[in-house]
Design an enzyme around this catalytic site. Structure first.
Site, PDB file in Angstrom:
ATOM      1  N   GLY A  46       0.829  -1.190   0.000  1.00  0.00           N
ATOM      2  CA  GLY A  46       0.000   0.000   0.000  1.00  0.00           C
ATOM      3  C   GLY A  46       0.865   1.241   0.000  1.00  0.00           C
ATOM      4  O   GLY A  46       2.036   1.197   0.392  1.00  0.00           O
ATOM      5  N   GLN A  51       3.018   9.962   1.147  1.00  0.00           N
ATOM      6  CA  GLN A  51       4.301   9.253   1.153  1.00  0.00           C
ATOM      7  C   GLN A  51       5.153   9.580  -0.070  1.00  0.00           C
ATOM      8  O   GLN A  51       6.352   9.298  -0.073  1.00  0.00           O
ATOM      9  CB  GLN A  51       4.080   7.734   1.216  1.00  0.00           C
ATOM     10  N   CYS A  89       6.000  -0.032   7.232  1.00  0.00           N
ATOM     11  CA  CYS A  89       5.612   1.098   6.397  1.00  0.00           C
ATOM     12  C   CYS A  89       6.807   1.482   5.534  1.00  0.00           C
ATOM     13  O   CYS A  89       7.929   1.545   6.032  1.00  0.00           O
ATOM     14  CB  CYS A  89       5.202   2.278   7.288  1.00  0.00           C
ATOM     15  N   LEU A  90       6.551   1.753   4.258  1.00  0.00           N
ATOM     16  CA  LEU A  90       7.644   2.147   3.371  1.00  0.00           C
ATOM     17  C   LEU A  90       8.304   3.449   3.823  1.00  0.00           C
ATOM     18  O   LEU A  90       9.446   3.715   3.463  1.00  0.00           O
ATOM     19  CB  LEU A  90       7.131   2.280   1.931  1.00  0.00           C
ATOM     20  N   HIS A 131      -4.219   1.303   7.776  1.00  0.00           N
ATOM     21  CA  HIS A 131      -2.879   1.896   7.785  1.00  0.00           C
ATOM     22  C   HIS A 131      -2.787   3.045   6.776  1.00  0.00           C
ATOM     23  O   HIS A 131      -2.304   4.138   7.101  1.00  0.00           O
ATOM     24  CB  HIS A 131      -1.860   0.789   7.464  1.00  0.00           C
ATOM     25  N   GLU A 132      -3.262   2.787   5.564  1.00  0.00           N
ATOM     26  CA  GLU A 132      -3.146   3.820   4.524  1.00  0.00           C
ATOM     27  C   GLU A 132      -4.042   5.016   4.803  1.00  0.00           C
ATOM     28  O   GLU A 132      -3.656   6.165   4.572  1.00  0.00           O
ATOM     29  CB  GLU A 132      -3.449   3.238   3.137  1.00  0.00           C
ATOM     30  N   HIS A 135      -2.510   7.515   7.067  1.00  0.00           N
ATOM     31  CA  HIS A 135      -1.555   8.428   6.419  1.00  0.00           C
ATOM     32  C   HIS A 135      -2.245   9.708   5.947  1.00  0.00           C
ATOM     33  O   HIS A 135      -1.633  10.779   5.943  1.00  0.00           O
ATOM     34  CB  HIS A 135      -0.923   7.769   5.187  1.00  0.00           C
TER      35      HIS A 135
HETATM   36 NI    NI Z   1       2.674   3.402   5.621  1.00  0.00          NI
END
Ligand code: NI
Length: 161
Positions: A46, A51, A89-90, A131-132, A135
């Site tokens: 995701g 991000q 998380c990226l 999670h997304e 953000h």
């Molecule tokens: Ni993330």
């Protein structure tokens, strides 16, 4: 389409509330294409627009590698149950931590044609959706982590979101 630079924890853009998308434009389409490319290139499941440094309410999610979901202006309609599991998380590279999330969520969002649709998810998809969406309001999973953040030495595709 292109790979964009993934912003990392500590950068202010990850702490901001994102703006509603009001119209589909070539620029927004390009952003979404780039988000998908960037997510796949990073082996993520995701990615949210902030991000890649863009404060718009857009997320892309693909928990299976062959079923991309594009969610514009997503909002959770229902959630239930509970799951406890490791999350990554990226934007927080090399780390993971335990987070409790609902085991089921239903979201409403707009698609690429700005038509509303609903998406239901359980388990990993439910976790990725929560999670997304966090953000988009400037929140990272590290705020919700239970216990210490752990170092991930062997990064698995499934736990990077
Ligand atoms: Ni993330």
């Amino acid at each position: 389409m292109a790979i964009r630079n993934i912003r990392e924890i500590g950068e202010e853009v990850l702490t901001k509330k994102c703006k509603t998308v009001t119209e589909m434009t070539p620029r927004v389409r390009e952003l979404i294409g780039d988000m998908l490319d960037t997510m796949y290139e990073a082996n993520g499941v995701g990615l949210a627009a902030p991000q890649v440094g863009v404060l718009k309410r857009i997320v892309v999610i693909d928990t299976t590698g062959e079923d991309p979901h594009i969610l514009i202006n997503p909002r959770i309609l229902e959630s239930s149950g509970e799951q406890v599991g490791q999350e990554g998380c990226l934007s927080v590279p090399g780390k993971s931590g335990q987070v409790t999330r609902p085991n089921y969520v239903k979201v409403a969002a707009l698609d690429l044609n700005m038509n509303e649709f609903e998406l239901e998810g359980t388990e990993l998809l439910a976790r990725a959706i929560c999670h997304e969406l966090d953000h988009l309001d400037g929140h990272l999973y590290v705020e919700k982590v239970e216990g210490p953040l752990q170092d991930v030495t062997n990064i698995e595709e499934d736990d990077e979101e």
